[in-house]
Design an enzyme around this catalytic site. Structure first.
Site, PDB file in Angstrom:
ATOM      1  N   GLU A   1       9.760  15.357  15.594  1.00 57.86           N
ATOM      2  CA  GLU A   1      10.127  15.373  14.180  1.00 57.86           C
ATOM      3  C   GLU A   1       9.214  16.335  13.447  1.00 57.86           C
ATOM      4  O   GLU A   1       8.003  16.144  13.421  1.00 57.86           O
ATOM      5  CB  GLU A   1       9.968  13.963  13.610  1.00 57.86           C
ATOM      6  CG  GLU A   1      10.462  13.820  12.197  1.00 57.86           C
ATOM      7  CD  GLU A   1      11.974  13.865  12.092  1.00 57.86           C
ATOM      8  OE1 GLU A   1      12.523  14.972  12.027  1.00 57.86           O
ATOM      9  OE2 GLU A   1      12.601  12.802  12.087  1.00 57.86           O
TER      10      GLU A   1
ATOM     11  N   LYS B   1       0.844  -1.192   0.000  1.00 53.69           N
ATOM     12  CA  LYS B   1       0.000   0.000   0.000  1.00 53.69           C
ATOM     13  C   LYS B   1       0.882   1.245   0.000  1.00 53.69           C
ATOM     14  O   LYS B   1       1.563   1.525   0.982  1.00 53.69           O
ATOM     15  CB  LYS B   1      -0.920   0.062   1.221  1.00 53.69           C
ATOM     16  CG  LYS B   1      -1.879   1.234   1.113  1.00 53.69           C
ATOM     17  CD  LYS B   1      -2.464   1.645   2.435  1.00 53.69           C
ATOM     18  CE  LYS B   1      -2.186   3.076   2.836  1.00 53.69           C
ATOM     19  NZ  LYS B   1      -2.254   4.135   1.848  1.00 53.69           N
TER      20      LYS B   1
ATOM     21  N   GLU C   1       9.072   1.199  11.544  1.00 59.48           N
ATOM     22  CA  GLU C   1      10.079   2.258  11.612  1.00 59.48           C
ATOM     23  C   GLU C   1       9.311   3.560  11.744  1.00 59.48           C
ATOM     24  O   GLU C   1       8.491   3.879  10.884  1.00 59.48           O
ATOM     25  CB  GLU C   1      10.940   2.219  10.348  1.00 59.48           C
ATOM     26  CG  GLU C   1      12.213   3.034  10.487  1.00 59.48           C
ATOM     27  CD  GLU C   1      12.049   4.425   9.954  1.00 59.48           C
ATOM     28  OE1 GLU C   1      11.650   5.305  10.751  1.00 59.48           O
ATOM     29  OE2 GLU C   1      12.302   4.642   8.772  1.00 59.48           O
TER      30      GLU C   1
END
Lengths: 523, 132
Positions: free
Chosen positions: A419, A205, A279
């Site tokens: 982040e 996907k 991750e």
């Protein structure tokens, strides 16, 4: 992902000011169809419910094409195709598997310029990066795993003179893989190559903002992969990402993205009792010791560029070196050089070979970046450069451009802790090695880190002391196949980009054989 | 210490409140979990209530238009000095979150002022224990 192979020289790339023609326009190397279907079982299959969605280019905010807005039914179709193919692919010889992976690599290489331009138009990253890094690294990745699977050996243990434990690697079967938007093709390669090399079939996907370039990849490699081994289904994460991750018909789920979905993926995997690799990003420190300025030489120049690499791929990198820690005694002099280099960053049309930074991938991302700069200001961070959305005018006025930005502050600020996924660097200082380690590790994340020093002993100590899966030493943003990549702490579980992935995509079959004829004697 | 007028740790704009109300009307109760990290990190993710499995270290920051809003306890420690403001941005969500109408939920933030009376936050488990 900086150079790991020789810089690519294509005909166009030999002229530094060359600009590629945008995909779909007359003279472009990239053909664009009005509409793309899912790639299932080696064929293009329309979505069951007949719905499509528009894929926008971040460069000008305009539509590229339509792609399938798939639903759970389409995921089932892809799983059907993958399950139909899994026995034959799982039993294929290593020769055959490696040949397919090498054929994929060859096809990508033959279409390098086309895929690089498509990737740039899809994601906004400069074509100088896609030509020299994203696509060549994808090629190399398939070749690496073609080789790695040939050299993978099972172990045999002589338990005693008549008893032998054989260990075989067996494919898991069908796996699900969810790709992030920041390196649509390279991250697809990172996931697809080891899965296929280990004998699995996969349902992929793509990320919602970047479905098209992977479909272009499927066009290029579709006929060299046996039908059903590789399937691509596009659509919204909440619908088909969930359908794939919760399916009892997958034997493993691989995901790259943020922490909440990462937890959700692991939760779904727990419900089905299957493994997952996740991750989930980082907040990577990039540490500059005073000795980098001992000489004014090529190495210092490399270190200065090393700081500016936070703007690589517009900061949309899980390992973006978004926290610069600079030894106090050189801060002013070092930052002066760095800011000079940042001021020289050329922002603009990413199809222009001279452009160094393109637009963010989506409106959603640029809003997020702006909100972080806002909170940085509220927290008292000093804006050293940038800080605003960039309006380039003309065709690019509606592109999602953000100025390369540097915020000076301290590690407790949220801009140092989260982040931002944009060209925003948070910079602070440290007094000594101990404080550098302390600040570097004072984060929830542990994906990447950079250490810059001329002192090899210190470099080694720092490399071992930083709690992160990858510590670049006197370099940054190199991603060669064969160097394991993955996170400590909440940056994730598992590794990619290394032959050990073959183990992660395999079952261990132990066949325990007795060559003795003597009964045990219990009964 | 914290009175009735204590400043909430999470608030929602009118647009976000309307979007939550519409979602609840359409599909029943929803919950928020604050994300972090890569890609869509930093966005508030909206799920059907119970879709996301909460852990004992997750913190309940408050409610958004009646929907509970949670954050990882470790992340909360680093975000505690800021008020989270849930809003709606244009475009569909990019990840697993439910949409906010035609758009997606986004987060803005405000740094609490010195001495500002801030509402308490509870560990998810404590909230469960204190809820009859």
């Amino acid at each position: 992902m900086a150079l790991t192979t020789d810089p690519v020289t294509t005909e166009a790339a030999t002229t530094k000011d060359a600009t590629f023609v945008a995909p779909g326009r007359a003279g472009s190397v990239v053909q664009v169809k009005a509409r793309y279907e899912n790639f299932i079982g080696g064929a293009w299959v329309p979505p069951v419910k007949g719905q499509y969605m528009t894929d926008l280019s971040p460069v000008n905010g305009q539509p590229i094409c339509e792609v399938a807005r798939s639903t759970a039914e389409d995921v089932e179709l892809a799983l059907d195709a993958a399950h139909a193919a899994k026995d034959a692919w799982g039993e294929s010889s290593l020769t055959e598997r490696a040949a397919v992976l090498n054929a994929i690599a060859d096809r990508i290489e033959e279409n390098l310029e086309m895929l690089a331009v498509a990737e740039t138009w899809e994601n906004g990253k400069p074509v100088r990066e896609t030509l020299a890094a994203d696509i060549p690294l994808a090629v190399d990745h398939f070749r690496y795993f073609a080789g790695a699977t040939r050299s993978l050996e099972g172990r045999t243990t002589e338990i005693d003179k008549d008893t032998v434990a054989y260990h075989f690697h067996e494919p898991l079967g069908v796996v699900g893989q969810i790709i992030p938007f920041n390196f649509p093709l390279l991250m697809a390669a990172w996931k697809i190559a080891p899965a296929l090399a280990a004998g699995n079939c996969t349902v992929v996907k793509p990320a919602s903002p970047t479905p098209w370039s992977i479909l272009k990849l499927a066009e290029v490699i579709g006929d060299v992969v046996p039908p059903g081994v590789l399937n691509v289904v596009t659509g919204p994460g909440a619908e088909i990402g969930k359908a794939l991750a919760t399916s009892p018909r997958i034997a493993k789920i691989g995901f790259t993205g943020e922490t909440t979905t990462g937890r959700l993926i692991m939760q779904y995997a727990a419900e089905n009792i299957i493994p997952s690799t996740v991750e989930l990003g980082g907040k990577s420190p990039n540490i500059f010791f005073a000795d980098v300025m001992e000489e004014d030489d090529e190495y210092l120049d490399k270190a200065v560029e090393g700081l500016v690499l936070y703007a690589f791929n517009k900061g949309e990198v899980c390992t973006c070196p978004s926290r610069a820690l600079i030894e106090e005694s050189i801060y002013d002099r070092f930052m002066e050089r760095a800011l000079e280099r940042i001021r020289a960053i050329r922002q603009g049309d990413p199809l222009d070979l001279a452009t160094m930074i393109g637009p963010q991938v989506s409106r959603q991302q640029i809003e997020k970046i702006a909100s972080y700069v806002d909170i940085g200001r509220q927290e008292g961070a000093e804006v050293l450069i940038g800080g605003e959305r960039a309006h380039l005018g003309g065709e690019f006025e509606d592109g999602y451009y953000f100025e390369p930005t540097v915020l000076k502050g301290h590690n407790d600020m949220r801009v140092f802790q989260e982040e931002i996924f944009g060209p925003v660097l948070a910079v602070t200082t440290f007094k000594d090695e101990a404080e550098a380690v302390e600040i570097a590790n004072d984060t929830l994340y542990g994906l990447g880190a950079g250490v810059w020093t001329r002192n090899g002993n210190r470099a080694y100590r720092m490399g071992r002391a930083i709690k992160a899966g990858r510590v670049w030493t006197n370099c940054y943003h190199l991603y060669p196949a064969g160097a394991a990549f993955g996170g400590y702490k909440i940056s994730g579980v598992g590794r990619e980009n290394h032959a050990m992935m073959l183990e992660h995509y395999s079952q261990t079959k132990n066949v325990l054989v007795s060559y003795s004829t003597s009964p045990l004697g219990f009964f | 210490m914290t009175g009735l007028r204590a400043e909430p740790r999470v608030v929602a704009t009118a647009a976000a409140q309307r979007a939550v109300a519409a979602l609840v009307a359409e599909r029943g109760p929803v919950m928020f979990f604050q994300s972090g990290g890569c890609c869509d990190g930093s966005l508030p993710m909206c799920f059907a209530e119970g879709e996301f499995r909460l852990g004992g270290r997750d913190v309940h920051l408050g409610d958004v238009a009646g929907a509970p809003f949670y954050i990882d306890g470790r992340q909360f420690e680093r975000w505690a000095h800021t008020q989270l403001i849930v809003d709606v941005g244009e475009g569909e969500p990019e990840g697993f979150s439910l949409p906010a109408g035609d758009g997606h939920f986004i987060l803005r933030s405000r740094v609490f002022g010195p001495g500002e009376d801030v509402a308490p936050a509870h560990l998810h488990d404590e909230k469960q224990r204190s809820t009859p």
